[in-house]
Design a protein around this motif. Sequence first.
Motif, PDB file in Angstrom:
ATOM      1  N   GLN A 100      28.629 -97.194 -42.602  1.00  0.00           N
ATOM      2  CA  GLN A 100      27.301 -96.942 -43.132  1.00  0.00           C
ATOM      3  C   GLN A 100      26.743 -95.585 -42.714  1.00  0.00           C
ATOM      4  O   GLN A 100      26.151 -94.875 -43.524  1.00  0.00           O
ATOM      5  CB  GLN A 100      26.360 -98.061 -42.674  1.00  0.00           C
ATOM      6  CG  GLN A 100      25.058 -98.102 -43.435  1.00  0.00           C
ATOM      7  CD  GLN A 100      25.280 -98.422 -44.906  1.00  0.00           C
ATOM      8  OE1 GLN A 100      26.176 -99.187 -45.246  1.00  0.00           O
ATOM      9  NE2 GLN A 100      24.481 -97.820 -45.773  1.00  0.00           N
ATOM     10  N   GLN A 264      31.060-104.650 -35.980  1.00  0.00           N
ATOM     11  CA  GLN A 264      30.312-105.181 -37.111  1.00  0.00           C
ATOM     12  C   GLN A 264      31.206-105.798 -38.173  1.00  0.00           C
ATOM     13  O   GLN A 264      30.818-106.726 -38.853  1.00  0.00           O
ATOM     14  CB  GLN A 264      29.474-104.079 -37.744  1.00  0.00           C
ATOM     15  CG  GLN A 264      28.414-103.529 -36.821  1.00  0.00           C
ATOM     16  CD  GLN A 264      27.381-104.572 -36.451  1.00  0.00           C
ATOM     17  OE1 GLN A 264      27.155-105.516 -37.199  1.00  0.00           O
ATOM     18  NE2 GLN A 264      26.775-104.424 -35.302  1.00  0.00           N
TER      19      GLN A 264
ATOM     20  N   ARG B 552      18.959 -98.912 -37.687  1.00  0.00           N
ATOM     21  CA  ARG B 552      18.743 -97.604 -38.276  1.00  0.00           C
ATOM     22  C   ARG B 552      18.586 -97.785 -39.770  1.00  0.00           C
ATOM     23  O   ARG B 552      19.374 -98.471 -40.399  1.00  0.00           O
ATOM     24  CB  ARG B 552      19.941 -96.715 -37.980  1.00  0.00           C
ATOM     25  CG  ARG B 552      19.816 -95.296 -38.490  1.00  0.00           C
ATOM     26  CD  ARG B 552      21.140 -94.610 -38.361  1.00  0.00           C
ATOM     27  NE  ARG B 552      21.478 -94.356 -36.978  1.00  0.00           N
ATOM     28  CZ  ARG B 552      21.112 -93.259 -36.345  1.00  0.00           C
ATOM     29  NH1 ARG B 552      20.395 -92.341 -36.943  1.00  0.00           N
ATOM     30  NH2 ARG B 552      21.471 -93.080 -35.099  1.00  0.00           N
ATOM     31  N   GLY B 555      19.746 -93.985 -41.956  1.00  0.00           N
ATOM     32  CA  GLY B 555      20.074 -92.921 -41.033  1.00  0.00           C
ATOM     33  C   GLY B 555      18.887 -92.185 -40.458  1.00  0.00           C
ATOM     34  O   GLY B 555      19.027 -91.147 -39.855  1.00  0.00           O
ATOM     35  N   GLU B 558      15.597 -94.796 -35.727  1.00  0.00           N
ATOM     36  CA  GLU B 558      16.412 -95.762 -35.004  1.00  0.00           C
ATOM     37  C   GLU B 558      15.514 -96.565 -34.089  1.00  0.00           C
ATOM     38  O   GLU B 558      14.684 -96.023 -33.372  1.00  0.00           O
ATOM     39  CB  GLU B 558      17.476 -95.053 -34.182  1.00  0.00           C
ATOM     40  CG  GLU B 558      18.283 -96.023 -33.357  1.00  0.00           C
ATOM     41  CD  GLU B 558      19.584 -95.406 -32.874  1.00  0.00           C
ATOM     42  OE1 GLU B 558      20.220 -96.007 -32.031  1.00  0.00           O
ATOM     43  OE2 GLU B 558      19.941 -94.325 -33.366  1.00  0.00           O
ATOM     44  N   GLN B 586      26.674-112.785 -35.014  1.00  0.00           N
ATOM     45  CA  GLN B 586      26.720-112.319 -36.397  1.00  0.00           C
ATOM     46  C   GLN B 586      26.102-113.392 -37.268  1.00  0.00           C
ATOM     47  O   GLN B 586      26.700-114.409 -37.532  1.00  0.00           O
ATOM     48  CB  GLN B 586      28.153-112.060 -36.817  1.00  0.00           C
ATOM     49  CG  GLN B 586      28.855-111.119 -35.883  1.00  0.00           C
ATOM     50  CD  GLN B 586      29.318-109.863 -36.562  1.00  0.00           C
ATOM     51  OE1 GLN B 586      29.513-109.853 -37.757  1.00  0.00           O
ATOM     52  NE2 GLN B 586      29.457-108.807 -35.813  1.00  0.00           N
ATOM     53  N   MET B 612      22.819-105.862 -47.388  1.00  0.00           N
ATOM     54  CA  MET B 612      22.637-104.433 -47.209  1.00  0.00           C
ATOM     55  C   MET B 612      21.430-103.941 -47.980  1.00  0.00           C
ATOM     56  O   MET B 612      20.508-103.347 -47.426  1.00  0.00           O
ATOM     57  CB  MET B 612      23.866-103.671 -47.667  1.00  0.00           C
ATOM     58  CG  MET B 612      23.803-102.203 -47.317  1.00  0.00           C
ATOM     59  SD  MET B 612      25.260-101.329 -47.797  1.00  0.00           S
ATOM     60  CE  MET B 612      24.999-101.210 -49.559  1.00  0.00           C
ATOM     61  N   GLN B 646      30.867-113.791 -40.715  1.00  0.00           N
ATOM     62  CA  GLN B 646      31.154-112.775 -39.718  1.00  0.00           C
ATOM     63  C   GLN B 646      30.555-111.413 -40.014  1.00  0.00           C
ATOM     64  O   GLN B 646      30.117-110.733 -39.112  1.00  0.00           O
ATOM     65  CB  GLN B 646      32.650-112.646 -39.547  1.00  0.00           C
ATOM     66  CG  GLN B 646      33.229-113.883 -38.897  1.00  0.00           C
ATOM     67  CD  GLN B 646      34.517-113.601 -38.228  1.00  0.00           C
ATOM     68  OE1 GLN B 646      35.205-112.678 -38.600  1.00  0.00           O
ATOM     69  NE2 GLN B 646      34.863-114.402 -37.243  1.00  0.00           N
ATOM     70  N   SER B 647      30.568-111.022 -41.238  1.00  0.00           N
ATOM     71  CA  SER B 647      30.027-109.695 -41.514  1.00  0.00           C
ATOM     72  C   SER B 647      28.719-109.810 -42.280  1.00  0.00           C
ATOM     73  O   SER B 647      28.403-108.994 -43.106  1.00  0.00           O
ATOM     74  CB  SER B 647      31.034-108.872 -42.306  1.00  0.00           C
ATOM     75  OG  SER B 647      31.379-109.547 -43.481  1.00  0.00           O
ATOM     76  N   PRO B 651      24.956-104.760 -42.095  1.00  0.00           N
ATOM     77  CA  PRO B 651      25.556-103.590 -41.455  1.00  0.00           C
ATOM     78  C   PRO B 651      24.773-102.318 -41.738  1.00  0.00           C
ATOM     79  O   PRO B 651      24.947-101.324 -41.063  1.00  0.00           O
ATOM     80  CB  PRO B 651      26.953-103.530 -42.065  1.00  0.00           C
ATOM     81  CG  PRO B 651      26.861-104.302 -43.315  1.00  0.00           C
ATOM     82  CD  PRO B 651      25.801-105.330 -43.127  1.00  0.00           C
ATOM     83  N   SER B 652      23.896-102.384 -42.699  1.00  0.00           N
ATOM     84  CA  SER B 652      23.155-101.172 -43.034  1.00  0.00           C
ATOM     85  C   SER B 652      22.173-100.794 -41.946  1.00  0.00           C
ATOM     86  O   SER B 652      21.800 -99.646 -41.831  1.00  0.00           O
ATOM     87  CB  SER B 652      22.423-101.361 -44.346  1.00  0.00           C
ATOM     88  OG  SER B 652      21.513-102.424 -44.232  1.00  0.00           O
ATOM     89  N   ILE B 654      21.899-102.652 -38.607  1.00  0.00           N
ATOM     90  CA  ILE B 654      22.156-103.108 -37.250  1.00  0.00           C
ATOM     91  C   ILE B 654      23.467-102.515 -36.775  1.00  0.00           C
ATOM     92  O   ILE B 654      24.473-102.599 -37.447  1.00  0.00           O
ATOM     93  CB  ILE B 654      22.251-104.649 -37.203  1.00  0.00           C
ATOM     94  CG1 ILE B 654      21.045-105.282 -37.885  1.00  0.00           C
ATOM     95  CG2 ILE B 654      22.387-105.120 -35.769  1.00  0.00           C
ATOM     96  CD1 ILE B 654      19.753-105.059 -37.187  1.00  0.00           C
ATOM     97  N   ARG B 655      23.426-101.921 -35.594  1.00  0.00           N
ATOM     98  CA  ARG B 655      24.671-101.440 -35.053  1.00  0.00           C
ATOM     99  C   ARG B 655      24.593-101.498 -33.523  1.00  0.00           C
ATOM    100  O   ARG B 655      23.517-101.689 -32.969  1.00  0.00           O
ATOM    101  CB  ARG B 655      24.965-100.007 -35.501  1.00  0.00           C
ATOM    102  CG  ARG B 655      23.943 -99.023 -35.008  1.00  0.00           C
ATOM    103  CD  ARG B 655      24.112 -97.683 -35.667  1.00  0.00           C
ATOM    104  NE  ARG B 655      23.228 -96.728 -35.036  1.00  0.00           N
ATOM    105  CZ  ARG B 655      23.509 -96.079 -33.918  1.00  0.00           C
ATOM    106  NH1 ARG B 655      24.655 -96.262 -33.320  1.00  0.00           N
ATOM    107  NH2 ARG B 655      22.635 -95.244 -33.385  1.00  0.00           N
ATOM    108  N   ASP B 656      25.709-101.344 -32.910  1.00  0.00           N
ATOM    109  CA  ASP B 656      25.763-101.374 -31.452  1.00  0.00           C
ATOM    110  C   ASP B 656      25.148-102.637 -30.895  1.00  0.00           C
ATOM    111  O   ASP B 656      24.472-102.614 -29.882  1.00  0.00           O
ATOM    112  CB  ASP B 656      25.051-100.172 -30.835  1.00  0.00           C
ATOM    113  CG  ASP B 656      25.835 -98.903 -31.065  1.00  0.00           C
ATOM    114  OD1 ASP B 656      25.283 -97.856 -30.874  1.00  0.00           O
ATOM    115  OD2 ASP B 656      27.003 -99.017 -31.439  1.00  0.00           O
ATOM    116  N   SER B 657      25.338-103.717 -31.564  1.00  0.00           N
ATOM    117  CA  SER B 657      24.707-104.934 -31.074  1.00  0.00           C
ATOM    118  C   SER B 657      25.510-105.513 -29.918  1.00  0.00           C
ATOM    119  O   SER B 657      26.707-105.349 -29.823  1.00  0.00           O
ATOM    120  CB  SER B 657      24.629-105.950 -32.200  1.00  0.00           C
ATOM    121  OG  SER B 657      25.911-106.271 -32.639  1.00  0.00           O
TER     122      SER B 657
END
Lengths: 693, 693
Positions: A100, A264, B552, B555, B558, B586, B612, B646-647, B651-652, B654-657
Amino acid sequence: MMCGIIDLNSVVDEESCYGGGGGGESPSSMVAAPVVGLVCMELWHACAGPLISLPKKGSAVVYLPQGHLEHLADPNEASDFDLPPHIFCRVVDVKLKAEQNSDEVFAQVTLVPDYQIEQKWKLGEAGEEIEEKEGIDVAGKCFTPHMFCKTLTASDTSTHGGFSVPRRAAEDCFPPLDYKLQRPSQELVAKDLHGVEWKFRHIYRGQPRRHLLTTGWSAFVNKKKLLSGDAVLFLKTGDGELRLGIRRALQVRSGTKALGFDIQQCNGISSVVDSITTKSSFSLCYNPRVSSSEFIIPYYKFAKSLRHRLSCGMRFKMKFETDEAAERRHTGILIGISDMDSVRWPGSKWRCLLVRWDDFDATRHNRVSPWEIEPCSSASGPCSLVLPATKRSRTGFAPPNADYSSPRDGTGISDFGESSRFQKVLQGQEIFCCETYNVPVDGRTHQPPEPRCSPGFRSSSLIMMEGSHHATDRLNTSLQSGKVLQGQEAFVRPLYSNTTMLEKVESPSVNRRSTLLQGFPAQLCPSVRIPSPSSVLMIQQAYPYGFNFNARQNGEKEVRSDIRTSYQFPDVHPGDTGALLPSMRQSTGQILLKDNENQMDQLQLPYAPQSMNGTKELLSACKSSWRLFGFSLNEGNHAISKEGSQSQFAPSCIRDSSFSPCNEQPHLAKVVKACTNGNNTYAVRDVLLDMAL
Amino acid sequence: MMCGIIDLNSVVDEESCYGGGGGGESPSSMVAAPVVGLVCMELWHACAGPLISLPKKGSAVVYLPQGHLEHLADPNEASDFDLPPHIFCRVVDVKLKAEQNSDEVFAQVTLVPDYQIEQKWKLGEAGEEIEEKEGIDVAGKCFTPHMFCKTLTASDTSTHGGFSVPRRAAEDCFPPLDYKLQRPSQELVAKDLHGVEWKFRHIYRGQPRRHLLTTGWSAFVNKKKLLSGDAVLFLKTGDGELRLGIRRALQVRSGTKALGFDIQQCNGISSVVDSITTKSSFSLCYNPRVSSSEFIIPYYKFAKSLRHRLSCGMRFKMKFETDEAAERRHTGILIGISDMDSVRWPGSKWRCLLVRWDDFDATRHNRVSPWEIEPCSSASGPCSLVLPATKRSRTGFAPPNADYSSPRDGTGISDFGESSRFQKVLQGQEIFCCETYNVPVDGRTHQPPEPRCSPGFRSSSLIMMEGSHHATDRLNTSLQSGKVLQGQEAFVRPLYSNTTMLEKVESPSVNRRSTLLQGFPAQLCPSVRIPSPSSVLMIQQAYPYGFNFNARQNGEKEVRSDIRTSYQFPDVHPGDTGALLPSMRQSTGQILLKDNENQMDQLQLPYAPQSMNGTKELLSACKSSWRLFGFSLNEGNHAISKEGSQSQFAPSCIRDSSFSPCNEQPHLAKVVKACTNGNNTYAVRDVLLDMAL
DNA sequence: GTGTCGGCTCGACGCCGACAA
DNA sequence: TTGTCGGCGTCGAGCCGACAC
């Protein structure tokens, strides 16, 4: 449909981002929002580069967890699992996706262990003809029409102007303009990998006339954080839609971890272990831009490559991707066959070939896998790599996972006869390329009488190897006595590796006796300059640890590191041994930077309590074109849990740091010889990073 | 020196950021770079607010780890340790510091367990007079000269102009201007908490004349990410230097974790455990802006507050800080005395008082500690909170850490007799504030005949409590039979808590039989609206887990979450039991948002594969004034390791969870009653967050 | 006394053709 | 054919006093 494209993404139909004539498109092609993560196949392949091939859904493949681990470069992954080096699977699904934040393309491959394929391998059967044709996706090889890729210039990325479109590209991919007008222009709408639309003003103007993208271009460059050297791709689909992709400049990366893939989107190795135990399916992510070597190989290709009779000295060729994303063949010579990691992955074929390149910087790619190379004509030496076993043999090299290695008959006989046979061949025939290396007094190198050594091979990076335990013991004794290496012969073997490479780096200003020899199991690191007049001799392997952090300068730019296996030995003395400890997360160190021309520089992180201001100055002194390349710690072989070194780590720029072991086999370190004066620190293995922002 | 300021920071002298006359400053006052982390004391206190008091170095204090944990709000902290609720210590050191990124002030306090103080407590001795005067720092209470604080207006923070300086402030703190000139101006240089210099153009102009900061101000606002409502402080030190601080608007925070305190600067609870075992010193961080309640209390204050005879119904007053950083007193009534967490911290005084406020929103602050309140005149009821024990008593409530509870004599007798006595009092006298609650058919509430109930107390958040095991068992039976709660009485006690509050929330459009009762041990959550026409009755406690992630959007912005103890039970059926599993990382869920007026809203995270785009729309629909408040998961009582989920996690954005257990006592969950139709999800306990950008 | 706003200036972004590689 | 640059228009940041509360 067109040019033999095989449907990899069943779901991709819903997007209909490809299609042949324009006749039978479904109404759903008008849907604006794409399915999460799944991207247009043509665009995906365009972004992935020319060499990428993916296994076809339903085909038989070999999965190499060793390569997967290398690909992941995930220091958080637990390393306490037992997997065989080759896992025979059938492909359940292949999904093409894009990350992403970075627009990096990757593939999510779902596999299920398949005992029948394994049986076939054990019986010595190669892939059938039909499988050979279907086993690999050929989309990447057929030229995609109406596509162009341009590497961005300084003008393209500056704030001063727009994007200069190559003439052929505009005529090929963009709707035609009315050239009768004075300044014909139109609005272009292009979807990126995520389906997000970008609008550009396309104008044909200037003297001489040329195609330009103006309004909207700057926003795109800023959002995608494009720099000169990166490339953009435009692609016109069959139904006239415009797609827009990114291919960032090739550079050292940190595997998939920093991009957030495995967290992810995909499972880590641990879930693979579970799945293999239960014979259920598992999913993996593969980022074609991270590493050149694939870890899921079509079975027919795997079997065929191991039928070759490979021998030391054999010449071969291999495809590479150039910086301009074109294919290029390099030739080389096979100089050794051995396990890359005989402790953890005995008998693995992953990068089991040691090679020397004719015309190619050998600092990387000095190990390849059999299926990557094409033998050049003759040269069928005595060293047959492997013959599929037609009968089983009992050995001590059975995979540790008994459930998998002896799934059916319960006899305890290894299903991996070829691995042990391979081992036997290695041990029985003493397949070495031993080269004795003399350094004369005049400082010039003296080529050993090795007839197969190619002319392009530089003596300054002479590679030597041997594998005899007997010789090793002798060697270690010699080393510790400090005699052998003081100018005569470098014939060294580290403590815990079966096969080892040594790189000799010369410093012209240094006496010939000042010699750096570095041994490491996996890859040669970039040449290390020896700071005159000091000299270091180290043979070292250590616990590889990853140090991850977010760095932020003055609250503005944030970089995310993903560094593994960076360790150093400053202030070491002959006879020192040690291992990296996880408590070293708070320490001083270096920030390694790399600019677009791969020029490296190293900034010393100052020691506390000046660290805060010093770091800020250092970071602000960096050229804007530089990218954070790595980070290495000073106190590699010491535990730094001692009081007083706790808040030394530039709090001004480092935050959210975490320190965790990575997946590799632990090794102890031993310093054989070290200089006495000062500041000699050498990064021993690869330090990787990703710059997220 | 001036106005009785006590030297807390021995190192602060090197900075000499305070000083009386201007006579005896040391030359080191000219040093530009300050010591890392240590900040000017006056400025620190100015930023910390008017109510902050810190223990004096060398004084006797009581450390309450329960309060510390609440302050930390660190879900990564391991919960497997045994500490007594009150730890008697002497203060070794107090360091005033500021967080690097946010400029938040905090104090690092070093304590050493002190058995003599403990002995004194056990013998019933209060703090001596001399200690009473010295035990607390009074710097916060003396008016700091040449200091001003202004809450930023919209004009101050807009890009349109500069900062309007209050006249008194400019004359007090800034160097004088030559008012004879047409537009007198000068350059001001002010150091922030980290010693970084900021330059501003100070001009006196306009009609009518006024002081303004122009050039340089905008950069400061941007770097510090100031919003209208935040406040800036200017402070002129004794030697004429200008200091500059920030006091951000009071809002829901996530404890110290999100600011990176404990990672970079301080030790966690686990090191406290070690230190107490070895009787060595340990350091803690205290952020005065995070929570109003301190967890390090001067011994004399602790002892004095527990000499009071507290009784239910007693009236009291307590100081608060208003949004404008002024002091304000609120009055209230004591309605109960009980352990906040009788399982984990039996006998703890931490927030052991249940209170109801006269003129104050009670959703927070419904529990206070004895030393926080001042009794209003009379009201000496029958409920004596505690008398220090003069002789030891054997009870079943000794602290589990035997090393500490019986440090000397080895008899196994508890050193915490007062805890058990407190328990005995509670159990013997049946100190409850039981209120029977009837809901008549007409849907209006019926006030129970409680004479002490203040007029401001809303019946819709009626609080009830009881503590009898016997009554509890009866109650559980009644609940499971489903009879009691169908409209008549709410007299409920959950399964694993000694004292429980129940909140009743009415929905006017729902039949009176549709009643939501939620039981939880610690705090009431904000009112939850019942989506008509469904009804849920739950009594639930569950494994509290924290779900941390970076989010984020496109982009751009954050956000960093720090959420703990958010769990929900959708789609539950009567009789269901379960516990949260770590694999639920997840999943789909809700994003809870809160704006500046504490208006809550809830955005449903859509299920994959639409997540997303859906998430993007939802996030972009948020009011800019809103702040991310929490995040809760849908599948609280199920393990979500099953394939297919699971996914799904957008993902758009949430990251580094990361998913990790937090510090609280595990509880099982049991659903007593649940609605049959659909979408009823309720966050049960506090969810906290911090918005980093 | 000070918060907000319209007017004004200035510099960065970005569109244009000139020019050269 | 296309990379780079000077010219110049546009717009937002930011300085100013007017005006009102």
